[in-house]
Write an enzyme that holds these catalytic residues in place. Structure first.
Site, short mmCIF file in Angstrom:
data_model
loop_
_atom_site.label_atom_id
_atom_site.label_comp_id
_atom_site.label_asym_id
_atom_site.label_seq_id
_atom_site.Cartn_x
_atom_site.Cartn_y
_atom_site.Cartn_z
N LYS A 42 6.29 -6.05 12.05
CA LYS A 42 5.70 -6.23 13.25
C LYS A 42 4.22 -6.26 13.36
CE LYS A 42 8.10 -2.53 15.33
NZ LYS A 42 8.62 -1.59 16.15
N ASP A 101 -1.18 -3.12 0.69
CA ASP A 101 -1.47 -1.75 0.55
C ASP A 101 -0.88 -1.29 -0.83
OD1 ASP A 101 -2.31 0.71 1.36
OD2 ASP A 101 -0.40 1.44 1.54
P1 IMP Z 1 2.76 -1.81 1.28
O1 IMP Z 1 2.67 -0.59 1.08
O2 IMP Z 1 1.82 -2.83 0.83
O3 IMP Z 1 4.07 -2.25 1.09
O4 IMP Z 1 2.37 -1.94 2.98
C1 IMP Z 1 3.63 -1.79 3.73
C2 IMP Z 1 3.16 -1.63 5.19
O5 IMP Z 1 2.58 -0.40 5.47
C3 IMP Z 1 2.05 -2.57 5.77
O6 IMP Z 1 2.46 -3.84 6.08
C4 IMP Z 1 1.86 -1.94 6.97
O7 IMP Z 1 2.82 -2.27 7.99
C5 IMP Z 1 1.70 -0.44 6.59
N1 IMP Z 1 0.55 0.08 6.22
C6 IMP Z 1 -0.03 0.24 5.06
N2 IMP Z 1 -1.22 0.84 5.02
C7 IMP Z 1 -1.47 0.95 6.41
C8 IMP Z 1 -2.66 1.31 7.10
O8 IMP Z 1 -3.65 1.68 6.50
N3 IMP Z 1 -2.49 1.57 8.55
C9 IMP Z 1 -1.26 1.01 9.02
N4 IMP Z 1 -0.21 0.39 8.52
C10 IMP Z 1 -0.35 0.60 7.06
#
Ligand code: IMP
Ligand code: MG
Length: 180
Positions: A42, A101
């Site tokens: 979301k 991320d």
């Molecule tokens: P991934 O690590 O690229 O799979 O990111 C997964 C999810 O982690 C993202 O879609 C965000 O919802 C959350 N996320 C990653 N980094 C942050 C941050 O700095 N703040 C808030 N949510 C984050």
């Protein structure tokens, strides 16, 4: 809420002017293609609402929901909680994300959607944190709003423990907030 923020990284104005720029590019790139724009819930909701209104060519809106098997961290054990409704076979698809991320989520979403045989599949992320990328993930976002440093950010849809999503800007939380 504002008291928990150490500093503002991106103001409302920064975000809106970048979205307007991206909107011009996306409008040109998708002119006549009637893309399906898919938001990953979301965290993307706030960005999605602003971004879609800057894409000034016909398009469809779709949403999907993914989550980790266990806990709230992106552990890599992801499942589709709610899939899209539209049949995207042969369609041009644009994924919208809040933040790129480690890359686990986008890699998972992309592979899931590729199985549905879209004509094209591109990624637009508001934030990119390249320093956090998991080794082995070479996928690059096609459109990036801002590159951000290796800090945990909240606001404009992004949360910490489901809070701060309603802040209009993107900021870095004070360390003591995590310690509580
Ligand atoms: P991934 O690590 O690229 O799979 O990111 C997964 C999810 O982690 C993202 O879609 C965000 O919802 C959350 N996320 C990653 N980094 C942050 C941050 O700095 N703040 C808030 N949510 C984050
Ligand atoms: Mg999140």
């Amino acid at each position: 809420m504002d008291n928990d923020i150490q500093n503002i990284l991106l103001t409302e104005e920064d975000i809106q002017s970048r979205i307007a720029e991206l909107g011009q590019i996306l409008t040109e790139d998708y002119a006549g293609k009637d893309p399906v724009v898919i938001g990953v819930m979301k965290g993307v909701v706030v960005f999605y609402a602003d971004m879609i209104r800057q894409i000034k060519t016909p398009c469809e809106m779709e949403f999907m929901w993914i989550s980790s098997y266990e806990g709230t961290d992106s552990t890599g054990n992801l499942i589709v909680r709610r899939d899209i409704n539209a049949d995207i076979a042969g369609r041009h698809v644009l994924i919208l994300e809040d933040i790129y991320d480690t890359g686990n989520s986008l890699t998972f979403v992309r592979n899931h959607l590729l199985q549905k045989k879209p004509a094209s599949l591109k990624i637009c992320t508001l934030l990119d944190k390249p320093s956090r990328r998991k080794p082995g993930i070479t996928l690059k976002a096609d459109y990036v709003g801002f590159e951000v440093p290796n800090e945990f950010v909240v606001g404009y849809g992004l949360d910490y423990n489901e809070h701060y999503r309603n802040l209009p800007y993107i900021g870095i939380l004070k360390p003591e907030v995590y310690a509580d």
